[in-house]
Design a protein around this motif. Structure first.
Motif, PDB file in Angstrom:
ATOM      1  N   ALA A 197       0.832  -1.203   0.000  1.00  0.00           N
ATOM      2  CA  ALA A 197       0.000   0.000   0.000  1.00  0.00           C
ATOM      3  C   ALA A 197       0.868   1.255   0.000  1.00  0.00           C
ATOM      4  N   VAL A 198       1.949   1.242   0.783  1.00  0.00           N
ATOM      5  CA  VAL A 198       2.854   2.390   0.832  1.00  0.00           C
ATOM      6  C   VAL A 198       3.539   2.592  -0.516  1.00  0.00           C
ATOM      7  N   LEU A 199       4.060   1.499  -1.083  1.00  0.00           N
ATOM      8  CA  LEU A 199       4.818   1.595  -2.329  1.00  0.00           C
ATOM      9  C   LEU A 199       3.949   1.920  -3.541  1.00  0.00           C
ATOM     10  N   SER A 200       2.643   1.645  -3.436  1.00  0.00           N
ATOM     11  CA  SER A 200       1.741   1.958  -4.546  1.00  0.00           C
ATOM     12  C   SER A 200       0.947   3.246  -4.291  1.00  0.00           C
ATOM     13  N   ASP A 201       1.377   4.031  -3.265  1.00  0.00           N
ATOM     14  CA  ASP A 201       0.726   5.305  -2.938  1.00  0.00           C
ATOM     15  C   ASP A 201      -0.772   5.164  -2.688  1.00  0.00           C
ATOM     16  N   ASP A 202      -1.157   4.057  -2.054  1.00  0.00           N
ATOM     17  CA  ASP A 202      -2.578   3.772  -1.824  1.00  0.00           C
ATOM     18  C   ASP A 202      -3.018   4.316  -0.459  1.00  0.00           C
ATOM     19  N   ALA A 203      -3.111   5.647  -0.364  1.00  0.00           N
ATOM     20  CA  ALA A 203      -3.496   6.293   0.899  1.00  0.00           C
ATOM     21  C   ALA A 203      -4.920   5.928   1.300  1.00  0.00           C
ATOM     22  N   ALA A 204      -5.781   5.712   0.314  1.00  0.00           N
ATOM     23  CA  ALA A 204      -7.184   5.394   0.604  1.00  0.00           C
ATOM     24  C   ALA A 204      -7.301   4.092   1.400  1.00  0.00           C
ATOM     25  N   SER A 205      -6.499   3.095   1.049  1.00  0.00           N
ATOM     26  CA  SER A 205      -6.538   1.821   1.777  1.00  0.00           C
ATOM     27  C   SER A 205      -5.985   1.971   3.183  1.00  0.00           C
ATOM     28  N   ILE A 206      -4.877   2.695   3.325  1.00  0.00           N
ATOM     29  CA  ILE A 206      -4.270   2.887   4.648  1.00  0.00           C
ATOM     30  C   ILE A 206      -5.215   3.661   5.560  1.00  0.00           C
ATOM     31  N   ALA A 207      -5.959   4.598   4.992  1.00  0.00           N
ATOM     32  CA  ALA A 207      -6.893   5.420   5.780  1.00  0.00           C
ATOM     33  C   ALA A 207      -8.058   4.607   6.345  1.00  0.00           C
ATOM     34  N   LYS A 208      -8.239   3.374   5.861  1.00  0.00           N
ATOM     35  CA  LYS A 208      -9.320   2.521   6.370  1.00  0.00           C
ATOM     36  C   LYS A 208      -8.970   1.885   7.711  1.00  0.00           C
ATOM     37  N   ALA A 209      -7.703   1.962   8.101  1.00  0.00           N
ATOM     38  CA  ALA A 209      -7.289   1.412   9.396  1.00  0.00           C
ATOM     39  C   ALA A 209      -7.906   2.237  10.522  1.00  0.00           C
ATOM     40  N   PRO A 210      -8.241   1.606  11.646  1.00  0.00           N
ATOM     41  CA  PRO A 210      -8.872   2.320  12.770  1.00  0.00           C
ATOM     42  C   PRO A 210      -8.047   3.506  13.258  1.00  0.00           C
TER      43      PRO A 210
ATOM     44  N   ILE B  96      -7.045   6.125  11.688  1.00  0.00           N
ATOM     45  CA  ILE B  96      -6.121   6.707  10.716  1.00  0.00           C
ATOM     46  C   ILE B  96      -6.904   7.474   9.649  1.00  0.00           C
ATOM     47  N   GLY B  97      -6.673   8.758   9.555  1.00  0.00           N
ATOM     48  CA  GLY B  97      -7.339   9.568   8.544  1.00  0.00           C
ATOM     49  C   GLY B  97      -6.497   9.661   7.282  1.00  0.00           C
ATOM     50  N   LYS B  98      -7.021  10.386   6.305  1.00  0.00           N
ATOM     51  CA  LYS B  98      -6.339  10.482   5.020  1.00  0.00           C
ATOM     52  C   LYS B  98      -5.003  11.213   5.151  1.00  0.00           C
ATOM     53  N   LYS B  99      -4.953  12.272   5.955  1.00  0.00           N
ATOM     54  CA  LYS B  99      -3.709  13.028   6.111  1.00  0.00           C
ATOM     55  C   LYS B  99      -2.620  12.178   6.762  1.00  0.00           C
ATOM     56  N   THR B 100      -3.022  11.408   7.770  1.00  0.00           N
ATOM     57  CA  THR B 100      -2.057  10.537   8.441  1.00  0.00           C
ATOM     58  C   THR B 100      -1.586   9.445   7.490  1.00  0.00           C
ATOM     59  N   ALA B 101      -2.504   8.916   6.682  1.00  0.00           N
ATOM     60  CA  ALA B 101      -2.149   7.882   5.705  1.00  0.00           C
ATOM     61  C   ALA B 101      -1.130   8.423   4.705  1.00  0.00           C
ATOM     62  N   GLN B 102      -1.339   9.644   4.252  1.00  0.00           N
ATOM     63  CA  GLN B 102      -0.401  10.263   3.314  1.00  0.00           C
ATOM     64  C   GLN B 102       0.963  10.489   3.968  1.00  0.00           C
ATOM     65  N   LYS B 103       0.948  10.804   5.267  1.00  0.00           N
ATOM     66  CA  LYS B 103       2.205  11.005   5.997  1.00  0.00           C
ATOM     67  C   LYS B 103       2.965   9.680   6.112  1.00  0.00           C
ATOM     68  N   VAL B 104       2.218   8.594   6.355  1.00  0.00           N
ATOM     69  CA  VAL B 104       2.833   7.260   6.436  1.00  0.00           C
ATOM     70  C   VAL B 104       3.536   6.926   5.120  1.00  0.00           C
ATOM     71  N   ILE B 105       2.861   7.198   4.002  1.00  0.00           N
ATOM     72  CA  ILE B 105       3.444   6.926   2.690  1.00  0.00           C
ATOM     73  C   ILE B 105       4.681   7.785   2.461  1.00  0.00           C
ATOM     74  N   LEU B 106       4.567   9.061   2.768  1.00  0.00           N
ATOM     75  CA  LEU B 106       5.666  10.000   2.543  1.00  0.00           C
ATOM     76  C   LEU B 106       6.924   9.618   3.323  1.00  0.00           C
ATOM     77  N   GLU B 107       6.737   9.213   4.589  1.00  0.00           N
ATOM     78  CA  GLU B 107       7.888   8.955   5.447  1.00  0.00           C
ATOM     79  C   GLU B 107       8.434   7.526   5.360  1.00  0.00           C
ATOM     80  N   LEU B 108       7.623   6.594   4.825  1.00  0.00           N
ATOM     81  CA  LEU B 108       8.089   5.209   4.759  1.00  0.00           C
ATOM     82  C   LEU B 108       8.501   4.748   3.369  1.00  0.00           C
TER      83      LEU B 108
END
Length: 201
Positions: free
Chosen positions: A101-114, A116-128
């Protein structure tokens, strides 16, 4: 630091497990995905651990695989992500799914975690993203697949994933659905796509 615990499962609770090691019971907080696979009470288990020390508490977080522990450590390195948020993400994702999910820039999927919002998901992708390897993520996906596939079947699965992405689904959730659907043998692209779409309902 406690690297791992080996002992007997004496109790499984909502967010933790009690592991008895030489007459001492350790409460280990675990993601839901690990608790589902921890087994029954009385069974011996090895749990890879992370000791979180705060001013008012010392808490053990545990995982069944070193990969999940590595993912937890990486998530803690993301600004704004604490142990609770990291556990929420790993309750929703396996290490392989999170990497993809991180490597494919799939913020929408990460944001589905309990929690975790969209901004946090984007931060996870950016930093990892720079800390993960695409090739390793694919190899982990392949090795964790429940059914071995021939080259033809793998090609059909890949085509089905691309078709789902074209329909607007995230790449990581598409791959997960196709992998689950591919448990049935001798499926062509159309049958595989139909079965995978049913997983999304």
């Amino acid at each position: 630091m406690i690297a791992y615990l080996k002992g007997t499962v004496t109790e499984v609770e909502k967010d933790s497990v009690i592991l008895e090691c030489r007459d001492i019971g350790y409460r280990v907080f675990m993601p839901a995905s690990s608790l589902e696979r921890i087994g029954k009470t009385g069974e011996e288990r090895v749990i890879h651990t992370y000791l979180n020390v705060r001013e008012d508490a010392m808490q053990l977080y545990g995982f069944l695989t070193k990969n999940d522990l590595s993912a937890f450590r990486l998530l803690l390195g993301v600004s704004g992500i604490g142990p609770k948020a990291a556990m929420g993400i790993l309750s929703h994702f396996s290490w392989e799914d999170l990497s993809f999910a991180v490597l494919s820039d799939d913020a929408a999927s990460i944001a589905k975690a309990p929690g975790i919002g969209k901004k946090t998901a984007q931060k996870v992708i950016l930093e990892l993203k720079d800390k993960l390897c695409l090739q390793e993520a694919f190899e982990e996906k392949l090795s964790s697949s429940e059914a071995s596939q021939s080259g033809k079947e793998s090609g059909a699965a890949q085509e089905a994933v691309e078709a789902m992405v074209a329909l607007g689904y995230g790449r990581s959730e598409s791959l997960k659905a196709v992998r689950q659907a591919a448990a049935e043998e001798d499926m062509d692209v159309e049958s595989l796509l139909r079965a995978a779409l049913k997983q999304m309902i």
